[in-house]
Design an enzyme around this catalytic site. Structure first.
Site, PDB file in Angstrom:
ATOM      1  N   TYR A 144       0.855  -1.195   0.000  1.00  6.24           N
ATOM      2  CA  TYR A 144       0.000   0.000   0.000  1.00  6.24           C
ATOM      3  C   TYR A 144       0.884   1.235   0.000  1.00  6.24           C
ATOM      4  CZ  TYR A 144      -3.611   3.326   1.556  1.00  6.24           C
ATOM      5  OH  TYR A 144      -4.473   4.378   1.672  1.00  6.24           O
ATOM      6  N   ASP A 239       9.228   2.830   0.052  1.00  8.77           N
ATOM      7  CA  ASP A 239       8.160   3.476   0.793  1.00  8.77           C
ATOM      8  C   ASP A 239       8.349   3.107   2.263  1.00  8.77           C
ATOM      9  OD1 ASP A 239       5.910   4.251   2.106  1.00  8.77           O
ATOM     10  OD2 ASP A 239       4.486   3.333   0.710  1.00  8.77           O
ATOM     11  N   LYS A 267       3.858   8.855   9.030  1.00 10.95           N
ATOM     12  CA  LYS A 267       3.703   8.246  10.348  1.00 10.95           C
ATOM     13  C   LYS A 267       4.709   8.769  11.384  1.00 10.95           C
ATOM     14  CE  LYS A 267       0.826   4.738   8.441  1.00 10.95           C
ATOM     15  NZ  LYS A 267       0.829   4.007   7.223  1.00 10.95           N
TER      16      LYS A 267
HETATM   17  C1  LIG Z   1       0.126   4.495   5.843  1.00 11.47           C
HETATM   18  C2  LIG Z   1       0.911   4.247   4.607  1.00 11.47           C
HETATM   19  C3  LIG Z   1       0.852   5.093   3.493  1.00 11.47           C
HETATM   20  C4  LIG Z   1      -0.140   6.222   3.393  1.00 11.47           C
HETATM   21  O1  LIG Z   1       0.071   7.194   4.345  1.00 11.47           O
HETATM   22  P1  LIG Z   1      -1.162   8.172   4.730  1.00 11.47           P
HETATM   23  O2  LIG Z   1      -0.548   9.144   5.672  1.00 11.47           O
HETATM   24  O3  LIG Z   1      -2.211   7.307   5.318  1.00 11.47           O
HETATM   25  O4  LIG Z   1      -1.606   8.813   3.467  1.00 11.47           O
HETATM   26  C5  LIG Z   1       1.716   4.875   2.449  1.00 11.47           C
HETATM   27  N1  LIG Z   1       2.583   3.851   2.475  1.00 11.47           N
HETATM   28  C6  LIG Z   1       2.660   3.006   3.506  1.00 11.47           C
HETATM   29  C7  LIG Z   1       3.672   1.915   3.485  1.00 11.47           C
HETATM   30  C8  LIG Z   1       1.818   3.158   4.590  1.00 11.47           C
HETATM   31  O5  LIG Z   1       1.872   2.292   5.597  1.00 11.47           O
END
Ligand SMILES: *Cc1c(COP(=O)(O)O)cnc(C)c1O
Length: 426
Positions: A144, A239, A267
C-alpha cells in the site's frame, strides 16, 4: 465490556460522514461490529467513550512509537501553537527537522515535507518519472502506498479488506502505467522489466511490508531488486512510511543493508501530526520545483505544529536509539507469548515479525506475499479480534494490517495480552 456510547456515536457519525469514518479500515468492516470511539489515550492505553481501558497495538497505525501523548511531543506542539499555527512562509523549524532527518537516514541529502504518506508516495513517483523521463512504474500486489490513482491498481489494506482490488474512479489510462509484481518473487519483476524494456521509471516497494500483515523480504529478493534497478537505470523507491524511524534511525535501508534511490516517510516522522516526506540525493531532488521543473506544492506543507511534533519525536529517537532494540525485544516477547498460547488452540497460524512490527495469520502456509496472506481464515481472525477486544486488547481490525508496538508498552502489558488470548475461543 460495554460499547453503548461508541455504538451511539457511530450511528450519529454515519448520518453525516460516509460510513461514519474518515478512513475505511476504522469502520470494522472486515471484522464486523461497531468501531470503538476513543476519548483519550496515554502511554500504551486507549480510553474509549464507554470508559473502557484498552491496551493499544496500533499506535495510530504507527506514528506513536513512544506511546500516546508523549510529553516532549505534546509540549512542543503546545508551545508552537502559542506562536501561531500556519503562515504559508518559510520557518526555521522546517530546516531543523530536515537536517535531523537527513543526518539519521542513509542515502539522502535533501527532503521535502508534505502532509501525508499518500502525498509523499504520489509526489515521489512524479519525481522519479520527471527525473528518468519514463512513464511506467512497478509496484507489488498487497503493498500500500496511499490512495492516489497510480497505486489503486490492486491495493492492500483498506481496499483489500473490502474485496475490491480496483477502485472505481481510477482510469484505464492511469492503470496502464502501473505494473504489478509479486512480493518476494524476483522473477515476476524481471519478467515485467524485460517486457517493458527502457520504459520503467521506478520500482516502489514497502521494504518490510506492513499492509498485508507483516512480510519480510528474502535477502535474495531485496538484493536482486537493487541489482536489477542499478542495471536497468530504474530508481528503487523505498516506501518507508511505516518502517522509517521505526526499525531504526535509518529505517529499512539500514535494517536490510540496502540503498534506496528515493525514500518516502510518514507516520513516525510527524509524531502524531499530519506529516509525510520524500527524500533522495541532491542530484535527484534538484529536479523538484522550485529548483527544477517537477511540480509539487502544499499550503500546509511544513506546518509549524506538525514540524514541532516531528522534531520532538525524531530528537527523542536520535538521542535514545536503544528504543529500537527495546521495542524489538518486546515484540519478540509478544511473539513467544502468542506462539505458546496459539499452539494449544489447535488452529493453523503463522506469526510474522520484524523489529516492532508483527502480525498473526490463521493459515497453514508461510505468509510471504499477498496471495499467501489472503489465504488467512477471516472467520478465525474475527473471533481472535473480538475476543481480544472483549478482554481489553486493541488489535488492528483487519488481518491485512501489521501491529505497531510502542515503547510505553510494558512487559506486564504484554503478559496481560497473552493472558487475554488464553481466554479467547478460536
Ligand atoms: C500508511 C501508509 C501510506 C499512506 O500514508 P497516509 O498518511 O495514510 O496517506 C503509504 N505507504 C505506507 C507503506 C503506509 O503504511
Amino acid at each position: 465490556m460495554l460499547y453503548q456510547r461508541s455504538s451511539a456515536l457511530f450511528a450519529e457519525a454515519q448520518k453525516y460522514i460516509p460510513g461514519g469514518v474518515n478512513s475505511p479500515v476504522r469502520a470494522f468492516k472486515a471484522v464486523g461490529g461497531d468501531p470503538i470511539f476513543v476519548k483519550k489515550a496515554k502511554g500504551a492505553y486507549l480510553y474509549d467513550e464507554d470508559d473502557n481501558r484498552l491496551i493499544d497495538y496500533i499506535a495510530s497505525w504507527g506514528p506513536l512509537i513512544l506511546g500516546h501523548a508523549h510529553e516532549p511531543v505534546i509540549n512542543a506542539v503546545i508551545e508552537k501553537a502559542k506562536q501561531g499555527t500556519s503562515f504559508g512562509m518559510p520557518t526555521e523549524i522546517e530546516t531543523q527537522l530536515a537536517q535531523l532527518a537527513v543526518s539519521m537516514v542513509p542515502n539522502i541529502d535533501k527532503i521535502r515535507f508534505v502532509n501525508s504518506g499518500t502525498e509523499a508516495c504520489m509526489s515521489a513517483v512524479r519525481l522519479a518519472r520527471g527525473y528518468t523521463g519514463k512513464d511506467k512504474i512497478i509496484k507489488f500486489a498487497g503493498c500500500y502506498h496511499g490512495h492516489s490513482d497510480s497505486f489503486l491498481i490492486q491495493a492492500g489494506s483498506g481496499a483489500v479488506t473490502f474485496g475490491s482490488p480496483n477502485s472505481p474512479g481510477v482510469t484505464q489510462g492511469t492503470a496502464k502505467d502501473t505494473l504489478l509484481a509479486q512480493y518476494n518473487d524476483l522473477e515476476s519483476v524481471r519478467a515485467l522489466v524485460e517486457a517493458n524494456k527502457g520504459e520503467i521509471a521506478t520500482i516502489i516497494i514497502e521494504p518490510i511490508a506492513g499492509n498485508m500483515g507483516c512480510i519480510v523480504p528474502s535477502d535474495e529478493f531485496i538484493k536482486g531488486l537493487r541489482e536489477l534497478c542499478t542495471q536497468e537505470g530504474i530508481l528503487l523507491l523505498f516506501d518507508e512510511v511505516m518502517t522509517g524511524f521505526r526499525l531504526g534511525k535509518g529505517g529499512a535501508q539500514e535494517a536490510l543493508g540496502i540503498d534506496a534511490d528515493i525514500v518516502c516517510f510518514g507516520k513516525v516522522i510527524g509524531g502524531g501530526l499530519p506529516v509525510g516526506a520524500f527524500a533522495a540525493k541532491a542530484e535527484i531532488m534538484a529536479h523538484l520545483a522550485p529548483e527544477g521543473p517537477v511540480y509539487q506544492a502544499g499550503t500546509l506543507s511544513g506546518n509549524p505544529l506538525a514540524m514541532a511534533a516531528g522534531l520532538a519525536m525524531l530528537t527523542e529517537l536520535d538521542k535514545h536509539p536503544e528504543v529500537f532494540e527495546s521495542l524489538a525485544k518486546k515484540t519478540a516477547y509478544l511473539h513467544e507469548g502468542l506462539d505458546a498460547v496459539l499452539k494449544d488452540k489447535g488452529v493453523p497460524y503463522q506469526i510474522n515479525r520484524f523489529g516492532s512490527m508483527i502480525s498473526v495469520h490463521f493459515t497453514e502456509e508461510p505468509v510471504v506475499d499477498f496471495d499467501s496472506s489472503a489465504k488467512g481464515n477471516n472467520e478465525t481472525f474475527k473471533k481472535y479480534f473480538h475476543g481480544m477486544l472483549q478482554n481489553g486488547v486493541y488489535l488492528p481490525p483487519s488481518a491485512f494490517e501489521s501491529y505497531f508496538l510502542n515503547d510505553a508498552l510494558s512487559y506486564a502489558d504484554i503478559d496481560e495480552t497473552v493472558e487475554a488470548l488464553k481466554k479467547v475461543e478460536l
